[in-house]
Design a protein around this motif. Structure first.
Motif, short mmCIF file in Angstrom:
data_model
loop_
_atom_site.label_atom_id
_atom_site.label_comp_id
_atom_site.label_asym_id
_atom_site.label_seq_id
_atom_site.Cartn_x
_atom_site.Cartn_y
_atom_site.Cartn_z
N ASP A 125 0.82 -1.22 0.00
CA ASP A 125 0.00 0.00 0.00
C ASP A 125 0.86 1.26 0.00
OD1 ASP A 125 -2.29 -1.48 -0.03
OD2 ASP A 125 -2.61 -1.42 2.14
N ILE A 126 1.92 1.24 0.79
CA ILE A 126 2.83 2.40 0.83
C ILE A 126 3.52 2.57 -0.52
CG2 ILE A 126 5.06 3.17 1.74
CD1 ILE A 126 4.15 2.53 4.49
N LEU A 127 3.98 1.45 -1.08
CA LEU A 127 4.67 1.52 -2.39
C LEU A 127 3.73 2.05 -3.47
CD1 LEU A 127 6.72 -1.80 -2.27
CD2 LEU A 127 7.54 0.52 -1.88
N LYS A 156 17.67 -6.83 -6.10
CA LYS A 156 16.81 -7.76 -6.83
C LYS A 156 15.42 -7.88 -6.19
CE LYS A 156 16.69 -12.33 -8.96
NZ LYS A 156 15.29 -12.59 -8.59
N PRO A 157 15.33 -7.96 -4.84
CA PRO A 157 13.99 -7.99 -4.25
C PRO A 157 13.16 -6.75 -4.63
CG PRO A 157 15.62 -8.65 -2.62
CD PRO A 157 16.38 -8.16 -3.81
N GLY A 158 13.83 -5.60 -4.70
CA GLY A 158 13.14 -4.38 -5.08
C GLY A 158 12.64 -4.44 -6.52
N LEU A 159 13.49 -4.96 -7.41
CA LEU A 159 13.10 -5.12 -8.82
C LEU A 159 11.95 -6.10 -8.96
CD1 LEU A 159 16.67 -5.28 -10.39
CD2 LEU A 159 14.98 -3.50 -10.86
N ASP A 160 12.03 -7.18 -8.20
CA ASP A 160 10.94 -8.18 -8.24
C ASP A 160 9.62 -7.55 -7.80
OD1 ASP A 160 12.40 -10.35 -9.16
OD2 ASP A 160 13.04 -10.95 -7.16
N LYS A 161 9.68 -6.76 -6.72
CA LYS A 161 8.47 -6.13 -6.20
C LYS A 161 7.88 -5.15 -7.21
CE LYS A 161 5.56 -5.46 -2.79
NZ LYS A 161 4.76 -6.56 -2.22
N LEU A 162 8.75 -4.40 -7.86
CA LEU A 162 8.30 -3.35 -8.76
C LEU A 162 7.78 -3.90 -10.08
CD1 LEU A 162 8.09 -0.25 -8.83
CD2 LEU A 162 10.36 -0.19 -9.86
N PHE A 163 8.42 -4.94 -10.59
CA PHE A 163 8.10 -5.41 -11.95
C PHE A 163 7.36 -6.75 -12.00
CE2 PHE A 163 11.65 -2.46 -12.68
CZ PHE A 163 11.10 -1.66 -13.66
N HIS A 164 7.31 -7.48 -10.88
CA HIS A 164 6.67 -8.79 -10.89
C HIS A 164 5.44 -8.85 -9.99
CE1 HIS A 164 10.60 -10.91 -12.40
NE2 HIS A 164 9.99 -10.20 -13.33
N ASP A 166 1.57 -6.42 -8.85
CA ASP A 166 0.59 -5.49 -9.42
C ASP A 166 1.08 -4.04 -9.44
OD1 ASP A 166 0.60 -5.16 -6.70
OD2 ASP A 166 -1.58 -5.02 -6.49
N LEU A 167 2.26 -3.77 -8.83
CA LEU A 167 2.81 -2.41 -8.88
C LEU A 167 3.17 -1.99 -10.30
CD1 LEU A 167 5.15 -2.29 -5.72
CD2 LEU A 167 2.86 -1.33 -5.98
#
Length: 504
Positions: A125-127, A156-164, A166-167
């Protein structure tokens, strides 16, 4: 003082309109250094101050922002996020832009901290709220949000969160807001892509880079011009250039340069196309780029002779970029009479163009003429000497005349040309044989600005550091130059005061 801060917070809690109390708290906080402030506020609950942000009273909101800026900066990002997570999330959607900026600044500290970044990644939600801030009208807010997402993408965790997750769709929805917002997201994606080949892979797989590249040939020439700037930034990294080459973008941009002749709006995006190849030539190989994409070099020469100042300026900058390397000099030399015509135009612009173009012309000339000590082969020295003499019948006088005109930027530009030839034996011979030139160099009364003094100092330094200068200039001049260098750029000769009292 901790007791005092606590007491002030208690006073605020018992008042309906606590403007005076907030001002007292702000004054108390500003009187403390950050180290003392950390001790004073540690353990204090700031929920009350956060809650007072939700007010129609703008003066109250501004005071609360000032107080929170001061306090939160003193606290560790771990403490801030663990104790005020809900308040930070609320701040991201606050109607006041300063509240959003304050919140995003704190979020930036949180995402940089290894102890809290994992918690951020688990809070979708914050992201999402941060990504939505990218479409805010206030650029200061959007910029902070972009910086936050860029920092998040460092892992890599950040990239996964951003691109993999619903963000990614949230980002795409934000892009649909307007052309301006779309390009903010493109800017973010290009920034992320530049970090590493892995991050580029994430961005490419998301489809966002392909979307950016399709904008290169869109109908809107202004959007096309902006897209070219983005692609040029992507080409700054080696993996970015490799990707663009694989996608056939270099050929596409070369074809756009060819097609520009039949497009009446080409002057809006043509400078960007030329800048792209100019940067490419410097980063890779001027010879390879000019041979692979001959339309680029031809267009640079054509633009240098064009009456349009916008095209001339980019041509001058690009000629300077090409000429700054030995390989680039050789490429220019191969073009023969074409380049000599361009060089003559550059010389005329330096003498009588608009001030900005004169400065850019002088910078191009200095870049084209410069040779480092290890590059000074017989052939290259002969080349730069012939180019210098092609500028004018009396090139030394021409550049010197420019340096005496009452424009600091022209004065410095002319000095940079002299500095470019100062390390070359033929340049030193011209200087020593030009009447009054050594006095001109050693005269500290010319050029009063810091930039002018620095430029003169660089010229003297180039002469002193040359292995041939002592012999060519003569020992007397060389000793004076060394003294100037030793004294530094801002040396002022002391003048003894002559007393007249009692002279009778």
């Amino acid at each position: 003082m901790a007791a005092s801060i606590e007491a002030l917070l208690e006073e605020i809690s018992g008042v309906e309109h606590p403007l005076e109390e907030l001002q007292c708290l702000k004054t108390a906080l500003l009187s403390l250094p950050l180290s003392g402030l950390r001790e004073a506020v540690n353990g204090q609950r700031l929920n009350l101050v956060f809650s007072l942000l939700n007010s129609d009273n703008s003066a109250q909101v501004e005071l609360c922002i000032d107080i929170l800026e001061r306090i939160l900066t003193a606290l560790s990002p771990v403490h801030v996020f663990q104790n005020y997570r809900a308040e930070l999330q609320a701040g991201l959607t606050h109607p006041n832009d300063r509240v959003k900026t304050l919140t995003l600044t704190q979020m930036g500290r949180v995402v940089e901290n290894p102890d809290t970044v994992a918690e951020i990644l688990n809070n979708g939600d914050i992201l999402k709220a941060v990504i939505l801030c990218i479409k805010e009208e206030k650029m200061a807010v959007a910029k902070q949000a972009i910086q936050f997402i860029s920092k998040l993408s460092d892992s890599k965790p950040g990239l996964d969160k951003l691109f993999h997750t619903d963000l990614l769709q949230v980002m795409k929805d934000v892009m649909a807001t307007s052309d301006i917002i779309r390009y903010r997201i493109y800017e973010l994606v290009v920034e992320i892509s530049s970090i590493s080949p892995i991050s580029l892979g994430y961005c490419a797989n998301s489809g966002l880079i392909a979307q950016l590249l399709s904008e290169l040939t869109g109908d809107d020439v202004l959007i096309r011009a902006t897209a070219i700037e983005m692609v040029t930034t992507l080409a700054q990294s080696q993996h970015g250039r490799q990707y663009l080459a694989q996608q056939g973008i270099m050929d596409k941009i070369s074809n756009m340069i060819r097609g520009a002749e039949t497009d009446s709006f080409s002057s809006l995006y043509l400078p960007g196309l030329v800048k792209f190849f100019g940067n490419l030539a410097v980063m890779d190989s001027p010879q390879q780029v000019c041979e692979a994409y001959p339309a680029f070099q031809s267009k640079v020469f054509e633009m240098a002779l064009d009456p349009d100042p916008a095209l001339i300026g980019v041509a001058l900058d690009t000629l300077g970029l090409l000429g700054s390397t030995v390989e680039g000099k050789q490429v220019l030399q191969k073009s023969g009479e074409k380049f000599k015509s361009v060089l003559l135009r550059v010389s005329r612009l330096a003498q009588s163009g608009a001030t900005e173009l004169r400065v850019r012309s002088l910078d191009a000339i200095s870049q084209i003429l410069i040779l480092q000590a290890e590059q000074q082969t017989e052939d290259l020295l002969a080349l730069t000497e012939s180019w210098f003499h092609h500028l004018s019948n009396q090139p030394m006088d021409m550049i010197r005349n420019i340096s005496t005109q009452p424009f600091p930027e022209l004065h410095c530009g002319a000095l940079r040309v002299f500095t470019a030839i100062a390390s070359q034996p033929w340049g030193q011979r011209l200087m020593i044989s030009n009447p009054g030139f050594m006095e001109f160099i050693l005269d500290r009364s010319t050029g009063h600005s810091k930039e002018a003094k620095d430029a003169k100092f660089d010229l003297v330094g180039a002469l002193v550091c040359s292995s041939t200068a002592a012999e060519i200039m003569g020992s007397q001049h060389f000793i004076r130059l060394k003294t100037y260098l030793r004294e530094g750029p801002y040396y002022v000769t002391a003048v003894a005061a002559v007393g007249t009292e009692g002279a009778e």
